[in-house]
Enzyme design. Structure first.
Site, PDB file in Angstrom:
ATOM      1  N   ASP A  51       0.833  -1.209   0.000  1.00 55.71           N
ATOM      2  CA  ASP A  51       0.000   0.000   0.000  1.00 55.71           C
ATOM      3  C   ASP A  51       0.867   1.260   0.000  1.00 55.71           C
ATOM      4  O   ASP A  51       0.540   2.250  -0.618  1.00 55.71           O
ATOM      5  CB  ASP A  51      -0.893   0.042   1.255  1.00 55.71           C
ATOM      6  CG  ASP A  51      -1.832  -1.139   1.340  1.00 55.71           C
ATOM      7  OD1 ASP A  51      -2.474  -1.465   0.326  1.00 55.71           O
ATOM      8  OD2 ASP A  51      -1.913  -1.759   2.421  1.00 55.71           O
TER       9      ASP A  51
ATOM     10  N   ASP B   1      -6.637  -6.897  -4.023  1.00 50.88           N
ATOM     11  CA  ASP B   1      -7.501  -6.629  -2.869  1.00 50.88           C
ATOM     12  C   ASP B   1      -8.336  -5.379  -3.108  1.00 50.88           C
ATOM     13  O   ASP B   1      -7.975  -4.284  -2.670  1.00 50.88           O
ATOM     14  CB  ASP B   1      -6.665  -6.492  -1.599  1.00 50.88           C
ATOM     15  CG  ASP B   1      -7.545  -6.273  -0.379  1.00 50.88           C
ATOM     16  OD1 ASP B   1      -8.779  -6.434  -0.493  1.00 50.88           O
ATOM     17  OD2 ASP B   1      -7.008  -5.924   0.686  1.00 50.88           O
TER      18      ASP B   1
ATOM     19  N   LYS C 140     -11.642  -5.724  -2.467  1.00 49.11           N
ATOM     20  CA  LYS C 140     -12.801  -6.053  -1.616  1.00 49.11           C
ATOM     21  C   LYS C 140     -14.117  -5.826  -2.368  1.00 49.11           C
ATOM     22  O   LYS C 140     -14.936  -4.978  -2.010  1.00 49.11           O
ATOM     23  CB  LYS C 140     -12.761  -5.267  -0.309  1.00 49.11           C
ATOM     24  CG  LYS C 140     -11.551  -5.620   0.537  1.00 49.11           C
ATOM     25  CD  LYS C 140     -11.630  -5.091   1.938  1.00 49.11           C
ATOM     26  CE  LYS C 140     -10.412  -5.473   2.743  1.00 49.11           C
ATOM     27  NZ  LYS C 140      -9.138  -4.843   2.278  1.00 49.11           N
TER      28      LYS C 140
ATOM     29  N   PRO D 100     -23.499  -9.444  -9.024  1.00 51.80           N
ATOM     30  CA  PRO D 100     -22.689 -10.494  -9.636  1.00 51.80           C
ATOM     31  C   PRO D 100     -22.159 -10.169 -11.036  1.00 51.80           C
ATOM     32  O   PRO D 100     -21.002 -10.463 -11.343  1.00 51.80           O
ATOM     33  CB  PRO D 100     -23.643 -11.697  -9.658  1.00 51.80           C
ATOM     34  CG  PRO D 100     -24.578 -11.450  -8.514  1.00 51.80           C
ATOM     35  CD  PRO D 100     -24.756  -9.971  -8.445  1.00 51.80           C
TER      36      PRO D 100
ATOM     37  N   GLY E 100      -0.431  -3.944  15.482  1.00 52.94           N
ATOM     38  CA  GLY E 100      -0.136  -4.346  16.862  1.00 52.94           C
ATOM     39  C   GLY E 100       0.051  -5.822  17.154  1.00 52.94           C
ATOM     40  O   GLY E 100       0.483  -6.163  18.243  1.00 52.94           O
TER      41      GLY E 100
ATOM     42  N   ARG F 184       2.792  -2.020   6.347  1.00 56.71           N
ATOM     43  CA  ARG F 184       3.630  -0.876   6.711  1.00 56.71           C
ATOM     44  C   ARG F 184       4.847  -1.190   7.549  1.00 56.71           C
ATOM     45  O   ARG F 184       5.878  -0.533   7.402  1.00 56.71           O
ATOM     46  CB  ARG F 184       2.762   0.177   7.427  1.00 56.71           C
ATOM     47  CG  ARG F 184       1.804   0.866   6.481  1.00 56.71           C
ATOM     48  CD  ARG F 184       0.693   1.558   7.191  1.00 56.71           C
ATOM     49  NE  ARG F 184      -0.265   0.625   7.747  1.00 56.71           N
ATOM     50  CZ  ARG F 184      -1.372   0.971   8.387  1.00 56.71           C
ATOM     51  NH1 ARG F 184      -1.636   2.259   8.560  1.00 56.71           N
ATOM     52  NH2 ARG F 184      -2.198   0.055   8.846  1.00 56.71           N
TER      53      ARG F 184
HETATM   54  P1  BMP Z   1      -0.641  -3.022   7.535  1.00 51.24           P
HETATM   55  O1  BMP Z   1       0.238  -4.231   7.920  1.00 51.24           O
HETATM   56  O2  BMP Z   1       0.154  -1.903   6.953  1.00 51.24           O
HETATM   57  O3  BMP Z   1      -1.563  -2.625   8.619  1.00 51.24           O
HETATM   58  O4  BMP Z   1      -1.544  -3.505   6.292  1.00 51.24           O
HETATM   59  C1  BMP Z   1      -2.574  -4.392   6.417  1.00 51.24           C
HETATM   60  C2  BMP Z   1      -3.196  -4.648   5.077  1.00 51.24           C
HETATM   61  O5  BMP Z   1      -4.252  -5.590   5.232  1.00 51.24           O
HETATM   62  C3  BMP Z   1      -3.799  -3.438   4.398  1.00 51.24           C
HETATM   63  O6  BMP Z   1      -3.614  -3.596   3.006  1.00 51.24           O
HETATM   64  C4  BMP Z   1      -5.288  -3.517   4.717  1.00 51.24           C
HETATM   65  O7  BMP Z   1      -6.080  -3.011   3.677  1.00 51.24           O
HETATM   66  C5  BMP Z   1      -5.492  -5.039   4.797  1.00 51.24           C
HETATM   67  N1  BMP Z   1      -6.558  -5.461   5.697  1.00 51.24           N
HETATM   68  C6  BMP Z   1      -6.539  -5.176   7.047  1.00 51.24           C
HETATM   69  O8  BMP Z   1      -5.639  -4.530   7.563  1.00 51.24           O
HETATM   70  N2  BMP Z   1      -7.557  -5.648   7.832  1.00 51.24           N
HETATM   71  C7  BMP Z   1      -8.602  -6.376   7.344  1.00 51.24           C
HETATM   72  O9  BMP Z   1      -9.457  -6.775   8.084  1.00 51.24           O
HETATM   73  C8  BMP Z   1      -8.620  -6.674   5.975  1.00 51.24           C
HETATM   74  C9  BMP Z   1      -7.586  -6.203   5.165  1.00 51.24           C
HETATM   75  O10 BMP Z   1      -7.588  -6.476   3.882  1.00 51.24           O
END
Ligand code: BMP
Length: 236
Positions: free
Chosen positions: A22, A74, A76, A81, A185, A203
């Site tokens: 991202d 991704d 989502k 359909p 976290g 990240r």
């Molecule tokens: P990060 O490790 O930077 O927090 O990224 C998490 C990734 O997973 C992001 O691309 C976010 O869109 C995706 N994501 C999430 O964090 N929680 C969800 O429940 C579903 C996700 O797709």
């Protein structure tokens, strides 16, 4: 099922890491992916990367690294359909191996009536606070994913109890991909311990000064789990 590719990469790299692409800083996505070749098995590309890079750059990235990574789109999906089917075939033509869809809007069985040629990954539980409406329907969404025969589901790493429940219910019928590790976290390896098959990490790797070393420490946790902890999966 293309998830076979993901599992093969996981086996050969001894890793359960899917990189969420991202954000990046001081490096290009291609450099980032070059540096993580031996570490991550998959790359998840969503709206941010699409808006920053555009579809052509993404296709180039997929072409360059298609042997090294499982590419997961991704976006989502949560549309009717007919539109979802069309979006999936376009994503497949871009070279993606899998695509994430929401499930709550229903009608996904119609999308799957014909072979869409791409793995469908369903969102069952999200990682962020405030996703209660989905959480309240966890069992229903999980059962729906089973009825649909999806290749994989997404369950947030911040939901350890749900990871364990899903692992017991799915019994290896579908892979569990779990975001929320690192920046949100959860400790690397923790989602695997609770029942996930892969950890999605963004990240804490992509914004690190040294992405390869940040990814290595995640993968080391995965390797420890693969070697030692696997038998205790979902136990706690
Ligand atoms: P990060 O490790 O930077 O927090 O990224 C998490 C990734 O997973 C992001 O691309 C976010 O869109 C995706 N994501 C999430 O964090 N929680 C969800 O429940 C579903 C996700 O797709």
């Amino acid at each position: 099922m293309a998830v076979g590719k993901l599992l093969e990469l996981a086996r050969s790299k001894e890793s359960r890491l899917i990189l969420a692409l991202d954000f990046w800083e001081g490096t290009s996505p291609a450099e980032l992916l070059r540096g993580l070749r031996g570490l991550a098995c998959g790359v998840k590309i969503g709206l941010l990367a699409l808006l920053k890079l555009g579809p052509r750059e993404i296709v180039k990235l997929i072409e360059e690294f298609s042997r090294d990574y499982y590419f997961l789109a991704d976006f989502k999906l949560a549309d009717i359909p007919g539109i979802a089917k069309c979006a999936l075939s376009m994503l497949r033509d871009m070279g993606f191996d899998g695509a994430v869809t929401h499930l709550f809007h229903g009608g996904v069985e119609e999308v799957l009536q014909e072979d869409v040629g791409i793995d469908l990954v369903g969102v069952v539980a999200m990682s962020h606070r405030g996703s209660e409406m989905l959480l309240q329907n966890f069992e229903r969404l999980l059962e729906y994913s089973v009825d649909l025969g999806l290749s994989a589901v997404v369950i947030g790493a911040t939901r350890p109890d749900l990871l364990s429940r899903a692992a017991r219910r799915l019994e290896n019928r579908a892979l569990v991909l779990s975001p929320g590790v690192g920046f949100q976290g959860v400790e690397p390896g923790e989602a695997l311990r609770r029942g996930a098959d892969f950890e999605i990490v963004g990240r804490s790797i992509t914004l690190s000064r040294d992405p390869a070393s940040a990814a290595r420490s995640v993968v080391e946790a995965h390797r420890r789990w693969l070697r030692e902890g696997r038998d205790s999966r979902g136990a706690s």
